[in-house]
Design a protein around this motif. Sequence first.
Motif, PDB file in Angstrom:
ATOM      1  N   THR A  46      -1.892  -0.302  -1.899  1.00 41.85           N
ATOM      2  CA  THR A  46      -1.694  -0.701  -0.506  1.00 41.85           C
ATOM      3  C   THR A  46      -1.719  -2.220  -0.349  1.00 41.85           C
ATOM      4  O   THR A  46      -1.490  -2.726   0.748  1.00 41.85           O
ATOM      5  CB  THR A  46      -2.770  -0.073   0.404  1.00 41.85           C
ATOM      6  N   HIS A  47      -1.993  -2.964  -1.442  1.00 45.41           N
ATOM      7  CA  HIS A  47      -2.164  -4.420  -1.368  1.00 45.41           C
ATOM      8  C   HIS A  47      -1.234  -5.181  -2.309  1.00 45.41           C
ATOM      9  O   HIS A  47      -1.450  -6.373  -2.541  1.00 45.41           O
ATOM     10  CB  HIS A  47      -3.612  -4.790  -1.721  1.00 45.41           C
ATOM     11  N   LEU A  48      -0.210  -4.548  -2.849  1.00 49.43           N
ATOM     12  CA  LEU A  48       0.550  -5.160  -3.939  1.00 49.43           C
ATOM     13  C   LEU A  48       1.655  -6.108  -3.488  1.00 49.43           C
ATOM     14  O   LEU A  48       2.234  -6.806  -4.323  1.00 49.43           O
ATOM     15  CB  LEU A  48       1.146  -4.071  -4.845  1.00 49.43           C
ATOM     16  N   ARG A  49       1.983  -6.123  -2.230  1.00 43.92           N
ATOM     17  CA  ARG A  49       2.954  -7.099  -1.708  1.00 43.92           C
ATOM     18  C   ARG A  49       4.274  -7.059  -2.482  1.00 43.92           C
ATOM     19  O   ARG A  49       4.838  -8.099  -2.833  1.00 43.92           O
ATOM     20  CB  ARG A  49       2.364  -8.510  -1.740  1.00 43.92           C
ATOM     21  N   GLY A  50       4.749  -5.867  -2.785  1.00 38.98           N
ATOM     22  CA  GLY A  50       6.027  -5.727  -3.460  1.00 38.98           C
ATOM     23  C   GLY A  50       5.971  -5.817  -4.974  1.00 38.98           C
ATOM     24  O   GLY A  50       7.012  -5.672  -5.639  1.00 38.98           O
ATOM     25  N   LEU A  51       4.794  -6.028  -5.556  1.00 37.70           N
ATOM     26  CA  LEU A  51       4.670  -6.147  -7.014  1.00 37.70           C
ATOM     27  C   LEU A  51       4.469  -4.801  -7.690  1.00 37.70           C
ATOM     28  O   LEU A  51       4.298  -4.726  -8.911  1.00 37.70           O
ATOM     29  CB  LEU A  51       3.517  -7.089  -7.366  1.00 37.70           C
ATOM     30  N   GLY A  52       4.470  -3.749  -6.903  1.00 38.59           N
ATOM     31  CA  GLY A  52       4.366  -2.387  -7.412  1.00 38.59           C
ATOM     32  C   GLY A  52       4.746  -1.439  -6.295  1.00 38.59           C
ATOM     33  O   GLY A  52       4.822  -1.836  -5.121  1.00 38.59           O
ATOM     34  N   PRO A  53       4.998  -0.177  -6.612  1.00 41.40           N
ATOM     35  CA  PRO A  53       5.362   0.791  -5.572  1.00 41.40           C
ATOM     36  C   PRO A  53       4.282   0.909  -4.509  1.00 41.40           C
ATOM     37  O   PRO A  53       3.095   1.015  -4.813  1.00 41.40           O
ATOM     38  CB  PRO A  53       5.516   2.098  -6.360  1.00 41.40           C
ATOM     39  N   ALA A  54       4.688   0.900  -3.259  1.00 42.86           N
ATOM     40  CA  ALA A  54       3.737   0.979  -2.152  1.00 42.86           C
ATOM     41  C   ALA A  54       3.162   2.385  -2.034  1.00 42.86           C
ATOM     42  O   ALA A  54       3.848   3.379  -2.253  1.00 42.86           O
ATOM     43  CB  ALA A  54       4.424   0.594  -0.846  1.00 42.86           C
ATOM     44  N   ALA A  55       1.883   2.463  -1.684  1.00 47.37           N
ATOM     45  CA  ALA A  55       1.237   3.748  -1.430  1.00 47.37           C
ATOM     46  C   ALA A  55       1.737   4.323  -0.106  1.00 47.37           C
ATOM     47  O   ALA A  55       1.912   3.594   0.878  1.00 47.37           O
ATOM     48  CB  ALA A  55      -0.275   3.571  -1.390  1.00 47.37           C
ATOM     49  N   ARG A  56       1.959   5.642  -0.072  1.00 42.01           N
ATOM     50  CA  ARG A  56       2.456   6.292   1.135  1.00 42.01           C
ATOM     51  C   ARG A  56       1.422   7.232   1.751  1.00 42.01           C
ATOM     52  O   ARG A  56       1.169   7.187   2.937  1.00 42.01           O
ATOM     53  CB  ARG A  56       3.746   7.059   0.831  1.00 42.01           C
ATOM     54  N   TRP A  57       0.862   8.134   0.975  1.00 41.28           N
ATOM     55  CA  TRP A  57      -0.175   9.018   1.506  1.00 41.28           C
ATOM     56  C   TRP A  57      -0.954   9.627   0.343  1.00 41.28           C
ATOM     57  O   TRP A  57      -0.514   9.617  -0.805  1.00 41.28           O
ATOM     58  CB  TRP A  57       0.386  10.121   2.399  1.00 41.28           C
ATOM     59  N   GLN A  58      -2.141  10.119   0.650  1.00 42.40           N
ATOM     60  CA  GLN A  58      -2.931  10.883  -0.313  1.00 42.40           C
ATOM     61  C   GLN A  58      -3.571  12.063   0.408  1.00 42.40           C
ATOM     62  O   GLN A  58      -3.881  11.980   1.601  1.00 42.40           O
ATOM     63  CB  GLN A  58      -3.988  10.010  -1.002  1.00 42.40           C
ATOM     64  N   VAL A  59      -3.760  13.157  -0.325  1.00 39.16           N
ATOM     65  CA  VAL A  59      -4.299  14.367   0.291  1.00 39.16           C
ATOM     66  C   VAL A  59      -5.024  15.188  -0.771  1.00 39.16           C
ATOM     67  O   VAL A  59      -4.659  15.156  -1.956  1.00 39.16           O
ATOM     68  CB  VAL A  59      -3.164  15.195   0.945  1.00 39.16           C
ATOM     69  N   ARG A  60      -6.055  15.911  -0.343  1.00 37.05           N
ATOM     70  CA  ARG A  60      -6.745  16.873  -1.206  1.00 37.05           C
ATOM     71  C   ARG A  60      -6.379  18.266  -0.704  1.00 37.05           C
ATOM     72  O   ARG A  60      -6.615  18.594   0.457  1.00 37.05           O
ATOM     73  CB  ARG A  60      -8.249  16.645  -1.147  1.00 37.05           C
ATOM     74  N   THR A  61      -5.808  19.053  -1.598  1.00 38.20           N
ATOM     75  CA  THR A  61      -5.366  20.386  -1.195  1.00 38.20           C
ATOM     76  C   THR A  61      -5.243  21.301  -2.406  1.00 38.20           C
ATOM     77  O   THR A  61      -4.827  20.862  -3.488  1.00 38.20           O
ATOM     78  CB  THR A  61      -4.003  20.318  -0.472  1.00 38.20           C
TER      79      THR A  61
END
Length: 243
Positions: A46-61
């Motif tokens: 969530t903090h990579l500023r374009g230097l890696g794929p951006a986080a979208r969501w996480q879930v426990r299921t």
Amino acid sequence: MSHVTEGTNSPLSLRLDTPSGTLFVKGVPDAPAKMATQRREYAISTHLRGLGPAARWQVRTGGWHLAAFEHVDHARHADYRPGSADLPRVADLLVAVGELPVPEGVELRQAEQRFGAYGTAQQLRHVAGRALLHTDLNPGNVLIPEDGAASLVDWGWATLGAPWLDAAAWAVWLVASDHDPESAHGWACRVPAYRAADPAAQHAYARMSAAMWADIAQHSSAPWVPRVAAAARDWAAHWDPAE
């Protein structure tokens, strides 16, 4: 939806096509010890500023922890071999990573903890620091798009330490990719933090890295590990030819 077969850190990896775009989804069993690395990767992303794929969501299921990231289209893994056009792009990537601030609220280990079993107290002081590090610079973790800047994936082993350590870790992988140590050192020197580092600190890291990879080689059956362990040994010998 399609399964992704590359990668070793997650038992579940798949490409998920959604109405809002394509995602890369990773999954691990829903247990604290197994989730820790993936949660760290998600938080860092969530903090990579374009230097890696951006986080979208996480879930426990359903007994799983799932983390979704932006899918990087039309990208391949980096080529570290001598003469590769990817090498300047990777050096630029490491310079940019070195400028990232340390995100707040993310649990990160210290480099001196990571190397604690492999060095003396004096050696461990050389790798201590407050820079955000990726630490796993294998070419499979570096994505090269058709155009644009390179990016880093798999931030699960992100660590705090001396700002030149990622470049030093890259140098070991360069030796494993058929560079001689002088060439690897030259490419690492494209990263200002590495170029400015005390040679005694670089030597201390080289010796600890060789010990770490020798230990990994004793306990791993992965076919690529002996090659990297040999490279780490050669890299350490470059710093101390008498060894």
